[in-house]
Write a protein that holds these residues in place. Structure first.
Motif, PDB file in Angstrom:
ATOM      1  N   ASP A 159       6.229   3.064  11.870  1.00  0.00           N
ATOM      2  CA  ASP A 159       5.256   1.632  12.035  1.00  0.00           C
ATOM      3  C   ASP A 159       4.082   1.759  11.570  1.00  0.00           C
ATOM      4  N   ALA A 174       4.309   1.340   7.642  1.00  0.00           N
ATOM      5  CA  ALA A 174       4.292  -0.472   7.481  1.00  0.00           C
ATOM      6  C   ALA A 174       2.869  -1.241   7.719  1.00  0.00           C
ATOM      7  N   GLU A 234       1.089   0.024   4.116  1.00  0.00           N
ATOM      8  CA  GLU A 234       1.384  -0.455   3.805  1.00  0.00           C
ATOM      9  C   GLU A 234       0.433  -1.869   2.908  1.00  0.00           C
TER      10      GLU A 234
END
Lengths: 469, 469
Positions: free
Chosen positions: A28, A31, A34
């Motif tokens: 998580d 992510a 990102e």
């Protein structure tokens, strides 16, 4: 006092063993990183020095300086070094940044779990554009607000650090081959009050930070140096482990014990005194335009043989909510490097093989460095000690192997291979005089004092994790 | 390892409590010193710089340098300092001696008593001509034998120090106001083999050294710094004491205990990190002939207002068995100074009040200094903290009060008043932010690391004696 320390130790041990935190799993967090990357556009253009706004070559010295007179400068350095039978004289450009900056992390107990407030930070030189960084990264000019502009976020907590619980407050060196006597203040404070959420900040556990370090260029250098000094302890961790662990993890836990403190520790200090006397380093700043074997060209400052590194100019534009634009010099490495730390069980206790390394920008002659710290490719005076051993390590010996970035605010896409290698049984305990085996507690003990462990060694210690061995 | 440490501790404690040794009483040692003084003729003539053989003003910089390029030099220093609300810029001459020299003492068990091999040493700048000095005092040029001439006596033991038992091996700073980043290696080795007697050397106990420090200008600075680091311990001393001792001596013994080590010690280190960040010192060597407010004259380098110190030239002739003749610059202080350490019982434990002091030649911004360290007479920016308190101390508060010399190899008849003062009950525990109360064990602990305690504080710690309080 003592019971507070005990509480902190337990919290730290638990945080180290937690790979799920308030932001979810490590996946998580990646992510989220990102997403932060996607939300920002970074444009870095290499340019000639004349185009650098607010930078100029000083008339008298040819040094590349900022108009404010503060921030940092590229100057020349004249170095005489003696040691290990060698006598060397050379000159080189160096980053001169005499101010002590903040590398600060706010920690907080969240749902009974000690969490670290990390920032998704953009730096112009970063590979990966955005890396996980301390809560605060600020030069003295930043936090004294010498330059116009907003104060960095969360600065106020660190300016009045004594209102909070101090977990760590140390001055630590940076790259001795690139910076002249540079140090930053590595500081961790526990803030009790509610901290408002911000899209660039995230709460992670220590265990998550260590896991994230298994991905290339994800946790930045400043974050790594700060967490390297956190003193999780074997005695706190053992009761929390669900299984007995491997022989290697037992040896690592044993290396966190302080027994026989005084005599062994003093011996190490005596060994360093001996080396600091026999080795000699005499570094003096000098005019950049008189540095021999280097050329100041329109768009680079570079050695005639193009080895080591070069200085370049960059124009940076960062756009997310608003647009920031500035220009600055950056250092570009000419080769990749490798830093490896060899670990060996001696009498049931994990020991790390460190070397006392002479670097021109060191404040105190030598600092402790990893077993191997060198550029790859060219070796001027023979191959460095243990290079071949490290490169030939079998997969089961490799505990850790990642590419990690140097500071993206000064270095252009610089990454070095970081390795933790378990020695096999045949690896000699007898080592050259400038090398020494040390248990983890001793390295940590020395870390509490200034200028004992260099940044490369600290970066590797940050990666040492009981869950990995 | 541990049992060896235990043996050393016991030997040290016993030596501390012994005021009679192989050379007899303290009176006998003083009589011996007088004899050494009578056996030597020292002639020091102040002269203009042009007459200094082997010394010259360097053309480019105007620096006063030795022809060999080593030894030491008088250069200029440009200093920017910030801290404690002050911002200062000044320039001054400074002694530049980048080499680490030896200050070494040989110890040996003689008739069950740990004894120190001390030398009756002549130095040109000495008050008293001959003072009690370490076994070996040698610059790097001396011991590398860069200059022609004999190796100093006993050098061979220290060159191969690892063949002997190491009692101490530390790099320690010298006067930060006079030297640029100067350090010496303070080393104590225990030599087992028989050492041939020599008329200039004598075996004394630690207790005798401490008693001799009660006489003005008798134990030289180099000897004081080396013995300051010797870690006699309360737990070893208590069983050896014949009587229960005063409350003050019990408090002093208590201040040698290490309990609650980690948290308190870390707090002190955090306090130093905070000060080292907020204070800033930026010292750069510069050409001596461009130092502002100072004049280079024929026979002195001096401030326009004749404050602080001046540099003079001296021609030295020393005659005993043979005649030695050389010339060199010396530093002459313009005022006497005072160094005082205030001691106070806090919760039954003796604490010493130290300050973090910014000095221009410091390697690491601030070092811990005595409660009071200043010149007497003129105070540029108000009276120093605690000056009046120290000067008004009642006789029963004064534990120690002597005049002690600075190094006679560099300083011309420089002596400073050294005082240990017991605070009365009303003395505040709350002190300014750059001051801190520390028990003796903690000061000793910091002493094991480089550049934490300055020479003035170490000199006073050398005088701390359980038999005096």
């Amino acid at each position: 006092m003592v019971s507070e320390q005990r509480r902190n130790n337990l919290l730290l041990a638990k945080s180290l063993l937690s790979t799920v935190g308030p932001a979810g799993t490590v996946g998580d967090i990646r992510a989220w990183l990102e997403k932060r990357r996607a939300a920002v556009a970074v444009d870095v253009r290499l340019t000639d020095f004349r185009s650098l706004r607010e930078w100029r070559f000083e008339e008298e010295s040819g040094d590349l300086v900022h108009e404010s007179g503060s921030f940092f400068a590229i100057r020349g350095l004249d170095v005489h070094a003696e040691g290990g039978g060698l006598r060397n004289h050379w000159q080189q450009p160096i980053i001169d940044q005499p101010e002590v900056g903040f590398l600060g992390i706010i920690v907080q107990e969240r749902d009974g779990l000690l969490c670290f407030l990390m920032q998704a930070k953009i730096e112009p030189g970063n590979l990966n554009c955005v890396q996980l960084s301390p809560t605060l990264q600020a030069t003295r000019s930043n936090y004294m607000q010498i330059h116009r502009g907003r104060a960095p976020r969360f600065l106020e907590y660190f300016r009045e650090s004594r209102r909070h619980r101090i977990w760590l407050d140390q001055l630590q060196s940076e790259q001795g081959g690139r910076f002249f006597h540079k140090r930053n203040r590595n500081i961790v404070i526990e803030v009790e009050e509610e901290i408002p959420p911000h899209e660039d900040f995230i709460w992670v556990t220590l265990g998550q930070l260590k896991e994230l370090m298994h991905f290339d260029n994800t946790v930045n250098m400043d974050a790594r140096t700060v967490i390297s000094a956190l003193g999780w302890r074997g005695s706190d961790i053992i009761p929390l482990l669900r299984h007995a662990g491997s022989a290697r993890s037992r040896a690592l836990l044993a290396s966190l014990c302080k027994e026989e403190y005084e005599p062994r520790h003093l011996e190490t200090l005596y060994w360093l005194s001996e080396l600091k006397t026999r080795y000699l380093i005499r570094s003096r700043l000098m005019p950049l335009d008189r540095v021999s074997e280097w050329r100041v060209r329109e768009d680079e400052i570079v050695r005639d043989d193009r080895l080591y590194f070069r200085v370049i100019g960059a124009e940076v534009t960062i756009s997310n909510r608003e647009v920031a634009r500035w220009s600055q010099p950056l250092i570009q490495p000419m080769q990749e490097g490798i830093c490896a730390l060899v670990m060996k069980e001696i009498d049931g206790v994990a020991h790390f093989l460190v070397q006392a390394k002479l670097e021109c920008g060191n404040l105190d002659v030598v600092e402790l460095a990893p077993t191997l710290q060198c550029l790859t490719g060219s070796f001027r005076s023979g191959k460095p000690e243990f290079l071949e051993y490290v490169l030939a390590a079998k997969p089961e010996q490799v505990i850790y192997d990642c590419r990690q970035s140097e500071e993206g605010g000064r270095f252009w896409r610089e990454q070095n291979r970081n390795m933790l290698v378990a020695a096999d049984r045949d690896f000699p305990e007898e080592v050259p005089e400038n090398f020494r085996w040390m248990p983890l507690w001793q390295l940590r003990e020395l870390l509490h004092f200034n200028n004992y462990l260099n940044i490369q060694l600290r970066s590797l210690l940050a990666a040492v994790n009981i869950l990995d061995v």
